[in-house]
Design a protein around this motif. Sequence first.
Motif, PDB file in Angstrom:
ATOM      1  N   UNK A 138      37.804 102.906  -7.248  1.00 58.99           N
ATOM      2  CA  UNK A 138      38.444 101.596  -7.043  1.00 58.99           C
ATOM      3  C   UNK A 138      37.404 100.478  -7.026  1.00 58.99           C
ATOM      4  N   UNK A 139      36.304 100.693  -6.308  1.00 61.38           N
ATOM      5  CA  UNK A 139      35.274  99.666  -6.209  1.00 61.38           C
ATOM      6  C   UNK A 139      34.671  99.364  -7.580  1.00 61.38           C
ATOM      7  N   UNK A 140      34.321 100.416  -8.315  1.00 60.81           N
ATOM      8  CA  UNK A 140      33.671 100.176  -9.614  1.00 60.81           C
ATOM      9  C   UNK A 140      34.612  99.510 -10.613  1.00 60.81           C
ATOM     10  N   UNK A 141      35.917  99.753 -10.502  1.00 62.53           N
ATOM     11  CA  UNK A 141      36.880  99.080 -11.384  1.00 62.53           C
ATOM     12  C   UNK A 141      37.004  97.603 -11.040  1.00 62.53           C
ATOM     13  N   UNK A 142      36.969  97.269  -9.748  1.00 55.89           N
ATOM     14  CA  UNK A 142      37.139  95.886  -9.319  1.00 55.89           C
ATOM     15  C   UNK A 142      35.854  95.067  -9.365  1.00 55.89           C
ATOM     16  N   UNK A 143      34.747  95.680  -8.950  1.00 55.35           N
ATOM     17  CA  UNK A 143      33.536  94.897  -8.714  1.00 55.35           C
ATOM     18  C   UNK A 143      32.316  95.343  -9.514  1.00 55.35           C
ATOM     19  N   UNK A 144      32.420  96.396 -10.288  1.00 57.71           N
ATOM     20  CA  UNK A 144      31.279  96.883 -11.057  1.00 57.71           C
ATOM     21  C   UNK A 144      30.716  98.165 -10.469  1.00 57.71           C
ATOM     22  N   UNK A 145      29.717  98.714 -11.146  1.00 55.15           N
ATOM     23  CA  UNK A 145      29.194 100.025 -10.757  1.00 55.15           C
ATOM     24  C   UNK A 145      28.424 100.018  -9.440  1.00 55.15           C
ATOM     25  N   UNK A 146      28.555 101.107  -8.711  1.00 55.29           N
ATOM     26  CA  UNK A 146      27.762 101.319  -7.503  1.00 55.29           C
ATOM     27  C   UNK A 146      26.508 102.140  -7.801  1.00 55.29           C
ATOM     28  N   UNK A 147      26.538 102.888  -8.886  1.00 57.46           N
ATOM     29  CA  UNK A 147      25.395 103.720  -9.264  1.00 57.46           C
ATOM     30  C   UNK A 147      25.273 103.739 -10.787  1.00 57.46           C
ATOM     31  N   UNK A 148      24.149 104.202 -11.261  1.00 56.21           N
ATOM     32  CA  UNK A 148      23.898 104.233 -12.698  1.00 56.21           C
ATOM     33  C   UNK A 148      24.870 105.154 -13.433  1.00 56.21           C
ATOM     34  N   UNK A 149      25.381 106.161 -12.781  1.00 60.45           N
ATOM     35  CA  UNK A 149      26.322 107.084 -13.417  1.00 60.45           C
ATOM     36  C   UNK A 149      27.616 106.398 -13.847  1.00 60.45           C
ATOM     37  N   UNK A 150      27.884 105.243 -13.289  1.00 57.92           N
ATOM     38  CA  UNK A 150      29.126 104.524 -13.576  1.00 57.92           C
ATOM     39  C   UNK A 150      28.953 103.479 -14.682  1.00 57.92           C
ATOM     40  N   UNK A 151      27.859 103.519 -15.411  1.00 61.99           N
ATOM     41  CA  UNK A 151      27.597 102.511 -16.443  1.00 61.99           C
ATOM     42  C   UNK A 151      27.947 103.011 -17.840  1.00 61.99           C
ATOM     43  N   UNK A 152      28.974 103.806 -17.968  1.00 62.83           N
ATOM     44  CA  UNK A 152      29.357 104.365 -19.270  1.00 62.83           C
ATOM     45  C   UNK A 152      30.490 103.586 -19.908  1.00 62.83           C
ATOM     46  N   UNK A 153      30.674 102.348 -19.524  1.00 62.00           N
ATOM     47  CA  UNK A 153      31.727 101.496 -20.092  1.00 62.00           C
ATOM     48  C   UNK A 153      31.316 101.020 -21.487  1.00 62.00           C
ATOM     49  N   UNK A 154      32.060 100.084 -22.047  1.00 61.92           N
ATOM     50  CA  UNK A 154      31.781  99.573 -23.387  1.00 61.92           C
ATOM     51  C   UNK A 154      30.411  98.926 -23.488  1.00 61.92           C
ATOM     52  N   UNK A 155      29.995  98.209 -22.441  1.00 59.95           N
ATOM     53  CA  UNK A 155      28.683  97.573 -22.461  1.00 59.95           C
ATOM     54  C   UNK A 155      27.932  97.899 -21.170  1.00 59.95           C
TER      55      UNK A 155
END
Length: 158
Positions: free
Chosen positions: A122-139
Motif C-alpha cells: 500500500x505504501x509503495x503504491x501511494x508514496x513510492x518505494x521503501x526499498x530498492x526491490x520495489x523499483x521495478x516499475x516503468x521508470x
Amino acid sequence: MLFENNDFDFDLLNLSGLNLDTSQMIFNNQNYYNDMNSNKLYSSKEGFLRGNMWVNEYVPYKGMNYMNLVPTCEREALLYKIMEIDFAINDLNLYLDLHPEDYEVYNQFKKYVTECIRLKDDYSKKYGPLSLEETTKEKYNWINNPWPWDKTGGSMYV
C-alpha cells in the motif's frame, strides 16, 4: 592450546568459592520457556512503544514511561504502522529462533508478516518505494523525493 598457560580462570561452573544461593538460580532453558509461554503478547503498537512484545518481560528504565508517537499525516501513519509491525515480526522471530515449536506465537508471527506485506505494498503504491526491490516499475523512481525518512512537516522520524 588457546587457553593454556594464561592468567585467566575459565572454570565458570565452579561456584563453590562464591557466597551464592544457587537453589534460586535457573540453569535450564525449560523454566525460562515456561515463564515466556505464560506471558501474553502486547499488541504490535504497545510492543513497539515499549520495545518488547512480551507483557511480563517489560521493565521500564528507571521508572520512566515511553512517549506515545502521533503521526501528523496519512503518510506518516502508514509508515509508523509498517515500523510497528516490522518490530513485532523481529521480536517474535527472536523468540521463535529458540522455540520453533510454539505454534501460537508462530501463528501470530504469520499474521504480522502478511499484514506487513500488505502495508508495504500500500505504501509503495501511494508514496513510492521503501526499498530498492520495489523499483521495478516503468521508470526508475528510487531517487524521487520525498523519501520515507525525509522531514515532511514534523520531526517524528528525524
